[in-house]
Scaffold this motif. Structure first.
Motif, short mmCIF file in Angstrom:
data_model
loop_
_atom_site.label_atom_id
_atom_site.label_comp_id
_atom_site.label_asym_id
_atom_site.label_seq_id
_atom_site.Cartn_x
_atom_site.Cartn_y
_atom_site.Cartn_z
N CYS A 1 0.73 -1.12 0.14
CA CYS A 1 0.05 0.00 0.10
C CYS A 1 1.09 1.19 -0.06
CB CYS A 1 -0.78 -0.07 1.29
SG CYS A 1 -2.06 -1.57 1.35
N HIS A 16 1.32 -3.17 7.33
CA HIS A 16 0.39 -3.55 6.39
C HIS A 16 -0.50 -4.38 6.91
CE1 HIS A 16 -1.45 -5.50 2.83
NE2 HIS A 16 -1.08 -4.61 2.16
N GLU A 17 -1.92 -4.33 6.64
CA GLU A 17 -2.78 -5.17 7.05
C GLU A 17 -2.44 -6.59 6.87
OE1 GLU A 17 -5.73 -4.01 8.94
OE2 GLU A 17 -4.06 -2.41 8.93
N CYS A 75 -1.75 2.92 4.34
CA CYS A 75 -2.43 1.77 4.91
C CYS A 75 -3.05 1.90 6.31
CB CYS A 75 -1.51 0.63 4.76
SG CYS A 75 -2.24 -0.99 4.90
N ASP A 76 -4.23 1.19 6.64
CA ASP A 76 -5.27 1.44 7.49
C ASP A 76 -4.50 2.17 8.83
OD1 ASP A 76 -6.65 0.13 5.72
OD2 ASP A 76 -7.66 -1.32 7.09
N THR A 132 -3.57 1.88 -1.61
CA THR A 132 -4.33 1.37 -0.57
C THR A 132 -5.74 0.88 -1.14
OG1 THR A 132 -5.47 3.71 -0.41
CG2 THR A 132 -3.43 3.06 1.20
N CYS A 133 -6.52 -0.03 -0.25
CA CYS A 133 -7.71 -0.52 -0.85
C CYS A 133 -8.69 0.74 -1.46
CB CYS A 133 -8.36 -1.41 0.40
SG CYS A 133 -7.49 -2.88 0.92
N ALA A 178 -8.68 2.58 5.02
CA ALA A 178 -7.61 3.56 4.60
C ALA A 178 -8.36 4.65 3.62
CB ALA A 178 -6.65 2.78 3.42
FE1 FES Z 1 -3.44 -1.59 2.96
FE2 FES Z 1 -6.01 -2.47 2.51
S1 FES Z 1 -4.41 -3.55 3.07
S2 FES Z 1 -5.38 -0.23 2.68
#
Ligand code: FES
Length: 568
Positions: free
Chosen positions: A60, A91-92, A128-129, A200-201, A207
């Motif tokens: 991300c 990162h998630e 990222c989140d 990012t997502c 995010a």
């Molecule tokens: Fe990074 Fe979704 S995994 S924003």
């Protein structure tokens, strides 16, 4: 450049290392920075720190090197000296046990690096989140002028002609795979199409939510939160952020002056209107707490009754962040929300939120940012629930729930931990029916620990294969902002600290009534008192634990307080 460290507290003279002789400290610092090839001219300029959160473990943030290059260019064009420094990156999908466990560590790291090093302003690059919340928590505590630069959302992908995105479609398609409607070969193909670019997502997950909230808080350039990660505009926003940081370095507002009660209220309005992530509420609570402000969950709920969902993005709607961006992004949304906003709230540019709303671009024919006369949902995306199961509150994203389940009474099917859930959820002998309520406990901040995104309990395989798409699910965990379903989260206090969720037994009846904001365990008080006497905390909470994990377990707060550490 003078060797007198008292002539100015700015630039290289800030935050001298302690040697008992400030003149010698500055002399040494100059010697070492000259070793890096800097000239005296460069050393007389205001210094702008730039966080480097690039990591091979964080796709991300894959564009961070190019963003840093552009920020540096902007800083130099404006006459400043850019200084890049590394911090933790999270990162998630690459953080065990869960990224939330590490958010506070990143906040501490970032805060202390801003405090320790000589910088007159800082550009925080995150996406990222957990990275943006951590950076904002740090910025508030360090209180050095700061501007947030988002890495930006990915572009969409396609599979069999259908538009796809991470990670609402990841969950939907994985659900099809679990139900037997998509075979292993196809699911492998899909895994290469859900996240087709850096960034990012690109649904309205955490995010994207934070990308919108930093604009609502006034700490990022207007319109910058939603620019796709791979577009030239993203690079130009980085350059502009660098330029703006030099202005901030010469006396711009500090985070404590920007992140006021009005700014947090504006961000709650935007959070409801975008159909944002429930995680956004936890992060706002943590950032606000660092500012000495408490996010009032009742006020958030009241806002949700007045402010409709206006942004048509998954998981509440149908589209993706690039569509939101080209529809006008946050400035256009602010224009639609004018009546609900504190229009005189300040921003990092010197403009007010009202001025940004006034000059928002109107895109003819766009349908992504709706008018209040034609909302995606008539009320906001989230509600705060109370009752004997959630004395300090719980949250439901009802905009992404099944309307027919929002008033529901069902039989509890209890899982004692995430491990128990994994072990038994697909057991063909599990006693579960479609109108039961799945309960997960010991998945909160201390119980898991780290409050993982386990609140999106999978539909038991035998029910999924029978066509069941949604059930009421309740827990003290979080869920990804990209997820959907009738899911009650963040129950506080959590079960591991003695919250009533720990007293639920299989077969108990639970009442969910979202219109009344109620979450009740329909068991007599006498019986609950009897169960409470027999209750014991999970074993890991009475063990001696070393290192960061020990610090975390001793200090983390509950969800309604943002899961920050009590000493921060
Ligand atoms: Fe990074 Fe979704 S995994 S924003």
């Amino acid at each position: 450049m003078s060797n007198d460290p008292k002539s100015s507290p700015t630039g290289l003279r800030r935050n001298l290392a302690s040697h008992g002789d400030p003149g010698f400290s500055l002399f040494l610092r100059k010697a070492f920075i000259k070793a890096a090839g800097f000239s005296d001219d460069a050393l007389d300029r205001p210094i702008v720190g730039i966080t480097n959160t690039f990591s091979d473990f964080n796709p991300c943030h894959g564009n961070v090197p190019r963003l840093i290059e552009a920020v540096k260019r902007g800083v130099m064009l404006a006459g400043g000296l850019p200084m890049e420094f590394p911090t933790i990156s999270i990162h998630e999908s690459f953080a065990n046990p869960t990224s939330m466990f590490l958010r506070n560590l990143m906040a501490i790291d970032t805060e202390e690096m801003i405090r320790a090093q000589p910088m007159d302003a800082v550009v925080l690059i995150g996406g990222c989140d957990k990275t943006v919340p951590a950076q904002l928590m740090a910025a508030v505590s360090a209180d050095v002028p700061a501007i947030q630069l988002i890495t930006g959302p990915m572009l969409v992908g396609y599979h069999k002609g259908e538009m796809l995105g991470a990670c609402t479609d990841c969950r939907r398609l994985w659900g099809q795979h679990r139900a037997g409607a998509m075979d292993q070969d196809e699911v492998e193909v899909v895994s290469g199409r859900l996240a087709p670019t850096q960034g990012t997502c690109m649904v309205m997950g955490t995010a994207s939510t934070m990308g919108c909230l930093v604009e609502a808080l006034g700490i990022a350039l207007p319109g910058s939160g939603s620019i796709p990660a791979t577009h030239a505009d993203r690079i130009r926003a980085a350059e502009a952020s660098g330029r703006q940081a030099v202005k901030l370095a010469k006396g711009g507002p500090r985070p404590s002056e920007l992140l006021t009660e009005a700014a947090f209220r504006n961000s709650m309005v935007v959070l409801q209107a975008i159909g944002g992530s429930t995680n956004g509420l936890v992060h706002l609570a943590a950032i606000a707490r660092r500012s000495g402000i408490r996010i009032d969950l009742e006020e958030f709920d009241r806002i949700g009754r007045q402010v409709p969902v206006l942004v048509d993005l998954k998981p509440s709607g149908a589209n993706y962040m690039e569509h939101f961006h080209w529809a006008g992004g946050v400035p256009r949304l602010l224009q639609e929300l004018r009546d609900h906003l504190a229009l005189d709230a300040a921003t990092v540019t010197g403009e007010t939120i009202g001025a940004i709303a006034d000059r928002a671009e109107d895109i003819p024919g766009q349908t992504i940012i709706r008018s209040r006369a034609n909302p995606v949902k008539a009320t906001g995306s989230m509600a705060v629930l109370r009752g004997n199961l959630a004395p300090s509150g719980a949250v439901i994203k009802h905009a992404a729930a099944s309307p027919e389940l929002l008033q529901h009474t069902g039989r509890a099917v209890v899982f004692d931990s995430v491990e128990d859930l994994v072990t038994r959820i697909d057991d063909p002998d599990l006693d579960v029916a479609a109108d039961d309520i799945l309960v997960l406990r010991n998945a909160g901040p201390k119980g898991a620990p780290g409050m993982p995104e386990a609140g999106y309990l999978p539909i038991p395989k035998k029910l999924a294969q029978a066509g069941v798409k949604d059930m009421v699910r309740i827990s003290d965990a979080r869920m990804s902002g990209t997820a959907f379903g009738t899911i009650v989260l963040h129950i506080a206090p959590e079960s591991a600290t003695g919250g009533p969720l720990g007293l639920v037994q299989n077969g108990d009846l639970i009442l969910l009534d979202v219109s009344e904001r109620r979450l009740e365990l329909l068991v007599s008080e006498d019986e609950l008192e009897r169960r409470a006497r027999d209750w014991r905390p999970p074993a890991h909470l009475s063990e001696e634990v070393r290192g960061y994990r020990g610090l975390y377990l001793r200090s983390v707060l509950q969800a309604d307080e943002g899961c920050d550490f009590d000493f921060c």
